[in-house]
Design a protein around this motif. Structure first.
Motif, PDB file in Angstrom:
ATOM      1  N   SER A  31      31.828  57.108  40.754  1.00 48.43           N
ATOM      2  CA  SER A  31      32.014  56.654  42.027  1.00 48.43           C
ATOM      3  C   SER A  31      32.780  57.783  42.757  1.00 48.43           C
ATOM      4  O   SER A  31      33.576  57.379  43.550  1.00 48.43           O
ATOM      5  N   LYS A  32      32.637  59.096  42.606  1.00 47.10           N
ATOM      6  CA  LYS A  32      33.133  60.069  43.374  1.00 47.10           C
ATOM      7  C   LYS A  32      32.759  59.953  44.866  1.00 47.10           C
ATOM      8  O   LYS A  32      31.581  59.741  45.469  1.00 47.10           O
ATOM      9  N   GLY A  33      34.035  60.196  45.658  1.00 52.13           N
ATOM     10  CA  GLY A  33      33.677  59.991  47.061  1.00 52.13           C
ATOM     11  C   GLY A  33      33.876  58.883  47.815  1.00 52.13           C
ATOM     12  O   GLY A  33      33.510  58.649  48.960  1.00 52.13           O
ATOM     13  N   VAL A  34      34.157  57.886  47.004  1.00 50.54           N
ATOM     14  CA  VAL A  34      34.162  56.519  47.703  1.00 50.54           C
ATOM     15  C   VAL A  34      35.486  56.428  48.427  1.00 50.54           C
ATOM     16  O   VAL A  34      36.366  56.871  48.011  1.00 50.54           O
ATOM     17  N   HIS A  35      35.566  55.381  49.361  1.00 52.21           N
ATOM     18  CA  HIS A  35      36.771  55.117  50.152  1.00 52.21           C
ATOM     19  C   HIS A  35      37.793  54.390  48.920  1.00 52.21           C
ATOM     20  O   HIS A  35      37.367  53.268  48.663  1.00 52.21           O
ATOM     21  N   GLN A  36      38.700  55.122  48.953  1.00 48.41           N
ATOM     22  CA  GLN A  36      39.739  54.562  47.854  1.00 48.41           C
ATOM     23  C   GLN A  36      40.353  53.187  47.724  1.00 48.41           C
ATOM     24  O   GLN A  36      39.930  52.349  47.028  1.00 48.41           O
ATOM     25  N   ILE A  37      40.556  52.933  49.322  1.00 49.44           N
ATOM     26  CA  ILE A  37      41.749  51.690  49.321  1.00 49.44           C
ATOM     27  C   ILE A  37      40.664  50.486  49.205  1.00 49.44           C
ATOM     28  O   ILE A  37      40.869  49.536  48.414  1.00 49.44           O
ATOM     29  N   PRO A  38      39.633  50.373  50.080  1.00 44.73           N
ATOM     30  CA  PRO A  38      38.752  49.104  49.661  1.00 44.73           C
ATOM     31  C   PRO A  38      38.247  49.168  48.135  1.00 44.73           C
ATOM     32  O   PRO A  38      37.989  48.008  47.779  1.00 44.73           O
ATOM     33  N   PHE A  39      37.829  50.354  47.775  1.00 46.73           N
ATOM     34  CA  PHE A  39      37.170  50.299  46.204  1.00 46.73           C
ATOM     35  C   PHE A  39      38.319  49.804  45.311  1.00 46.73           C
ATOM     36  O   PHE A  39      37.848  48.852  44.285  1.00 46.73           O
ATOM     37  N   ILE A  40      39.552  50.130  45.328  1.00 46.31           N
ATOM     38  CA  ILE A  40      40.686  49.615  44.549  1.00 46.31           C
ATOM     39  C   ILE A  40      40.840  47.961  44.785  1.00 46.31           C
ATOM     40  O   ILE A  40      40.576  47.213  43.601  1.00 46.31           O
ATOM     41  N   VAL A  41      40.401  47.531  46.131  1.00 52.18           N
ATOM     42  CA  VAL A  41      40.647  45.998  46.196  1.00 52.18           C
ATOM     43  C   VAL A  41      39.532  45.398  45.750  1.00 52.18           C
ATOM     44  O   VAL A  41      39.916  44.298  45.115  1.00 52.18           O
ATOM     45  N   PHE A  42      38.178  46.021  45.712  1.00 53.85           N
ATOM     46  CA  PHE A  42      37.319  45.239  45.316  1.00 53.85           C
ATOM     47  C   PHE A  42      37.051  45.187  43.736  1.00 53.85           C
ATOM     48  O   PHE A  42      36.791  44.342  43.303  1.00 53.85           O
ATOM     49  N   MET A  43      37.749  46.234  42.970  1.00 56.96           N
ATOM     50  CA  MET A  43      37.612  46.200  41.725  1.00 56.96           C
ATOM     51  C   MET A  43      38.898  45.019  41.123  1.00 56.96           C
ATOM     52  O   MET A  43      38.582  44.585  40.102  1.00 56.96           O
ATOM     53  N   GLY A  44      39.950  45.177  41.840  1.00 55.70           N
ATOM     54  CA  GLY A  44      40.875  44.379  41.717  1.00 55.70           C
ATOM     55  C   GLY A  44      40.347  42.847  41.516  1.00 55.70           C
ATOM     56  O   GLY A  44      40.650  42.157  40.744  1.00 55.70           O
ATOM     57  N   VAL A  45      39.611  42.478  42.599  1.00 60.66           N
ATOM     58  CA  VAL A  45      38.963  41.084  42.935  1.00 60.66           C
ATOM     59  C   VAL A  45      38.136  40.795  41.930  1.00 60.66           C
ATOM     60  O   VAL A  45      38.063  39.770  41.244  1.00 60.66           O
ATOM     61  N   ALA A  46      37.094  41.766  41.500  1.00 58.73           N
ATOM     62  CA  ALA A  46      35.910  41.579  40.725  1.00 58.73           C
ATOM     63  C   ALA A  46      36.815  41.008  39.415  1.00 58.73           C
ATOM     64  O   ALA A  46      36.070  40.547  38.496  1.00 58.73           O
ATOM     65  N   LEU A  47      37.598  41.840  38.748  1.00 61.97           N
ATOM     66  CA  LEU A  47      38.042  41.739  37.581  1.00 61.97           C
ATOM     67  C   LEU A  47      39.405  40.393  37.559  1.00 61.97           C
ATOM     68  O   LEU A  47      39.512  39.930  36.510  1.00 61.97           O
ATOM     69  N   ILE A  87      34.536  45.579  30.601  1.00 68.67           N
ATOM     70  CA  ILE A  87      34.693  44.532  29.887  1.00 68.67           C
ATOM     71  C   ILE A  87      35.960  44.261  29.245  1.00 68.67           C
ATOM     72  O   ILE A  87      36.600  43.042  29.226  1.00 68.67           O
ATOM     73  N   LEU A  88      36.478  45.249  28.291  1.00 70.81           N
ATOM     74  CA  LEU A  88      37.744  45.139  27.705  1.00 70.81           C
ATOM     75  C   LEU A  88      38.846  45.022  28.663  1.00 70.81           C
ATOM     76  O   LEU A  88      39.808  44.279  28.408  1.00 70.81           O
ATOM     77  N   THR A  89      39.015  45.639  29.700  1.00 71.82           N
ATOM     78  CA  THR A  89      39.917  45.523  30.671  1.00 71.82           C
ATOM     79  C   THR A  89      40.119  44.136  31.256  1.00 71.82           C
ATOM     80  O   THR A  89      41.166  43.454  31.354  1.00 71.82           O
ATOM     81  N   THR A  90      38.652  43.439  31.656  1.00 71.20           N
ATOM     82  CA  THR A  90      38.765  42.157  32.415  1.00 71.20           C
ATOM     83  C   THR A  90      39.253  41.216  31.170  1.00 71.20           C
ATOM     84  O   THR A  90      39.904  40.196  31.630  1.00 71.20           O
ATOM     85  N   CYS A  91      38.604  41.397  30.061  1.00 69.72           N
ATOM     86  CA  CYS A  91      38.983  40.285  28.941  1.00 69.72           C
ATOM     87  C   CYS A  91      40.461  40.460  28.618  1.00 69.72           C
ATOM     88  O   CYS A  91      41.295  39.296  28.545  1.00 69.72           O
ATOM     89  N   PHE A  92      41.089  41.639  28.499  1.00 72.30           N
ATOM     90  CA  PHE A  92      42.370  41.932  28.190  1.00 72.30           C
ATOM     91  C   PHE A  92      43.400  41.214  29.212  1.00 72.30           C
ATOM     92  O   PHE A  92      44.351  40.574  28.919  1.00 72.30           O
ATOM     93  N   MET A 131      39.489  31.058  31.305  1.00 74.22           N
ATOM     94  CA  MET A 131      39.953  31.587  32.599  1.00 74.22           C
ATOM     95  C   MET A 131      39.257  33.176  32.895  1.00 74.22           C
ATOM     96  O   MET A 131      39.038  33.546  33.962  1.00 74.22           O
ATOM     97  N   ASN A 132      38.478  33.617  31.774  1.00 75.56           N
ATOM     98  CA  ASN A 132      37.676  34.860  31.867  1.00 75.56           C
ATOM     99  C   ASN A 132      36.354  34.547  32.293  1.00 75.56           C
ATOM    100  O   ASN A 132      35.492  35.367  32.381  1.00 75.56           O
ATOM    101  N   THR A 133      36.012  33.321  32.546  1.00 72.85           N
ATOM    102  CA  THR A 133      34.644  33.009  33.215  1.00 72.85           C
ATOM    103  C   THR A 133      34.507  33.433  34.443  1.00 72.85           C
ATOM    104  O   THR A 133      35.084  33.121  35.464  1.00 72.85           O
TER     105      THR A 133
END
Length: 800
Positions: free
Chosen positions: A153-169, A350-355, A382-384
């Motif tokens: 994901s090179k070149g992506v806008h970093q701040i929204p990408f960070i928040v989206f990844m945090g929410v998704a996991l 997968i391992l990150t979200t499970c852990f 809670m991992n559902t």
């Protein structure tokens, strides 16, 4: 053919409908017939997958996610002919629009089911577990975002990408979690209660974080824009609480229980959902937020909320919502995950979200002194993931925060984590244990003064008056042998979203625990509570909420845990006004048959013909005539034992009709020559009847008669002469040949089938009894109810 001329590089818009094939126009070139075909294909395909996955106890969302992926470029979409014919690019705007309208109303339903009052009452333990289950995976998601942004994901806008990844996991799917708990019979256990409370808190936090992520993902470079978006969104929420909520409350108050909701109120509410969605879309959050907020501020009390749900859920959940999964699947191309690096990143996510989810939940649970096994189970639950996860990912893709490869990786992560929830939970939390044995599994017993426990099941309000009159008749004098009744409301867990409302109801009423919270608003429960206050009988309301194919497990398990002597089941047919019996469904018929096979105690099937009328009969007005036909055998002895319990009531008279085969006729009324086992059974019958004649309970209210019969016609005639009584109590496997030529209800036995037929009587109720036989006990292993202190508990021993 529809016009496909290219002007300025863009295809012409599709017309709505064609003139038909006879006018040489293909319907697939027009928007309306094409969207109809797409809906039919998506619904049939996902329902077929759901049916195939049902044995694995997977929630339907799994089938819908897999179905969407298979319909897209990952599988079927690799065929250019298929994708250009069924899902051409020019049709995707119509598909996405319709899917998002369905999603709007589904999020409105989710908001209806999220009760803030219940979430506010969440204990500190559940709140800590929820916060830990959000915080750790969010932090790990932030770390993972740096790995992805430096690789795929090179070149992506970093701040929204960070928040989206945090929410998704960090998301937990509240509706999916509820269905998994219901499937595994864990809804009202301690672990189920804590998981649901934590998931409710998690859901609210996820929406707040998603609003932040969307605000940050705008194209405007000015840093003030996200701030204005968030402030405007907060202002909308305040407006909804101060203006929309009172309006909805006014309409809800004008919809009393038992009366239809005005069509105008429904129209106004649905229009408010669309208007609020327009406002939030204009603000720049997302149209979904407006629908969700309106759902949250809608009053939950009374029939208004329930009727709104009933009016829109089938169309939304059955037809429109699967389109969203198909739309998402068309954007998901798993083939973009190529090479060791991409598959390694998928494994990392997968391992990150499970852990993160499991680890954070386990640590918080252990700090709250939850045993390790239960803590691990909470972490797995809670991992559902579920629909909200896909919403986050689709918004991220639409806002160009997630590219095709990152999107595919995160969709697969959501699929894998949800798929493994059920098998992992069954491995961790569902070890087979046999429940503690208990003594009194039958009505028949030496100690008549011991407490009698009955589990009385009912489907609807129709069963309640007769059931209460049966309880009143079974309580004796109130001085001998205390009576404890567990009144279990059998509720089918459907695929509808309103099943979550039933989940809330089950959590309040308790399964397998009785209602120990504030007074219930359930009219059925209130009826039993009112009776309990009038009589010296402990009545404990319960709710069983399961698929009808497995609800017998709830019945049998609760019977074992509560150590009951008899399970009372309603017959699967009810009597119409003309006296004929009408089935309420084959599924309820199968429930009764399964309970008969697996019950840990005696079972009675009650054919309800209005014992005592349509209301509860007070004790001083009880005047019932009960007849027990006695042919011999275990079930007949248990039926007679129940009759002897009932005759203790001063308003009940009992007639015991012992049938004796005439000399020269076949032994045991046509069943063939006696063997040694039957001779021994006959001796037990005689001994039982001798004890009966010396039993002081019956006194002048007990009549004993012997009838010599030569044929089936004699038996029929003798029973017919007694058909004016109020209640027949008969053994299921009576020692007699069938008395009717054919029957579709073998569970009633030879005598019960005759007594239950409309030709025999339209006024006498029938209780068909199957006595518990230890030698034939085929019960599966039953898990003990273990609390968080590690000790078995049976709160039924408490007094009401």
């Amino acid at each position: 053919m529809a016009s496909t001329n290219v002007t300025g590089g863009c295809p012409a818009a599709m017309k709505a409908s064609s003139n038909g094939a006879f006018q040489h126009e293909s319907p697939l070139d027009f928007a309306l017939p094409l969207i109809i075909l797409q809906i039919c294909l998506v619904v049939v395909f996902t329902r077929l997958l759901a049916y195939l996955l049902k044995p694995l106890k997977q929630p339907r969302v799994i089938a819908e996610i897999i179905g969407g992926i298979l319909l897209g470029p990952t599988a079927l979409g690799r065929s250019k002919v298929y994708i250009n014919t069924i899902f051409p690019e020019k049709s995707l705007t119509v598909l996405d629009t319709l899917a998002n309208i369905g999603l709007l109303f589904f999020l409105f339903l989710v908001g209806l089911e999220l009760d803030f009052a219940a979430i506010r009452k969440t204990g500190k333990k559940s709140l800590l577990i929820a916060l830990a289950g959000i915080s750790l995976p969010f932090i790990l998601g932030v770390g993972t975002s740096f790995v992805l942004s430096s690789t795929i994901s090179k070149g992506v806008h970093q701040i929204p990408f960070i928040v989206f990844m945090g929410v998704a996991l960090s998301i937990t799917a509240f509706p999916v979690l509820a269905r998994i708990l219901a499937e595994l019979k864990l809804l009202t256990t301690d672990i189920g209660r804590m998981a649901m409370s934590a998931a409710g808190v998690n859901d609210i936090a996820a929406w707040i974080l998603l609003a932040l992520a969307i605000a940050l993902s705008g194209n405007e470079s000015s840093p003030l824009v996200p701030l204005w978006v968030l402030l405007s969104g907060s202002g909308f929420v305040i407006f909804a609480v101060l203006a929309i909520k009172p309006l909805l409350g006014y309409m809800a108050k004008r919809c009393p229980e038992g009366e239809p909701v005005k069509e105008l109120y429904v129209c106004v509410t649905l229009t408010l959902v669309l208007a609020a969605s327009f406002v939030t879309d204009t603000i720049g959050i997302h149209a979904l937020f407006g629908a969700f907020v309106v759902g949250i501020v809608t009053p939950k009390e009374g029939p208004f909320c329930r009727i709104l749900t009933e009016k829109i859920e089938d169309l939304v959940s059955g037809l429109l919502l699967p389109l969203y999964f198909a739309s998402s699947g068309l954007k998901t191309d798993v083939t973009t995950i190529r090479g060791a690096q991409s598959w390694g990143l998928l494994l990392l996510v997968i391992l990150t979200t499970c852990f993160g989810k499991i680890g954070g939940t386990v640590v918080a649970s252990m700090l709250c002194k939850v045993p390790f096994r239960e803590a691990m189970s909470l972490g797995v639950l809670m991992n559902t993931k579920g629909l909200v996860e896909l919403i986050v990912l689709n918004i991220g893709k639409d806002r160009k925060v997630l590219n095709d490869q990152a999107f595919a990786i995160l969709v697969l992560m959501a699929l894998v984590t949800t798929f493994i929830t059920t098998p992992l939970l069954m491995a961790i939390y569902k070890p087979a244990r046999r429940g503690a044995p208990y003594k009194h599994r039958t009505i028949q017993r030496k100690d008549h003064d011991s407490e009698l426990r009955i589990l009385a099941c009912f489907h609807s309000t129709r069963n309640i008056p007769t059931l209460i009159n049966m309880i009143e008749s079974s309580r004796g004098t109130g001085q001998r042998g205390r009576l404890c009744v567990y009144a279990m409301h059998l509720m089918e867990l459907s695929e509808r979203s309103s099943a979550i409302a039933m989940v809330h109801k089950a959590r309040l009423n308790g399964l397998p625990a009785w209602n120990k919270v504030e007074r219930s608003t359930d009219q059925m429960v209130i009826a039993f509570e009112a009776y309990q206050h009038l009589r010296a009988v402990a009545v404990r309301p319960m709710t069983a909420i399961s698929d009808l194919s497995s609800i017998h497990e709830d019945i049998c398990t609760s019977a074992h845990q509560k150590r009951v002597a008899m399970i009372l089941l309603p017959f699967h047919k009810h009597q119409r006004v003309d006296g004929a019996m009408e089935s309420i469904g084959h599924a309820f018929h199968e429930v009764n048959k399964r309970v008969l096979q697996r019950a840990p105690c005696s079972v009675g099937i009650l054919v309800d013909r209005g014992l005592g009328g349509t209301s509860h009969v007070v004790a001083s007005e009880v005047d019932y005539k009960i007849v027990v036909p006695f042919f011999g055998g275990l079930d007949d002895r248990e039926a007679l034992a129940y009759g002897m319990k009932m005759v203790e009531h001063p308003g009940i008279s009992l007639t015991v009709l012992k049938f004796v085969a005439a000399r020269g006729t076949l032994k045991r009324f046509g069943k063939g020559e006696e063997d040694e086992k039957e001779k021994k059974g006959k001796e037990i019958d005689e001994e039982f009847l001798r004890e009966l004649m010396n039993d002081p309970r019956g006194n002048e209210s007990l009549a004993y008669e012997e009838r010599v019969v030569e044929s089936r016609d004699d038996v029929n005639a003798t029973l017919k002469a007694m058909s004016k009584c109020n209640l027949f109590i008969v053994g299921r496997n009576a020692a007699v040949a069938p008395l009717v030529n054919s029957t579709d209800c073998p569970e009633l036995g030879p005598v019960g089938s005759l007594l239950s037929s409309s030709e025999f009587s339209t006024t006498a109720s029938v209780l068909v009894v199957q006595g518990y036989d230890p030698a034939a006990d085929t019960r599966p292993l039953i898990e003990e109810d273990v609390d968080y202190e590690g000790s078995s508990r049976d709160i039924s021993d408490s007094t009401v």
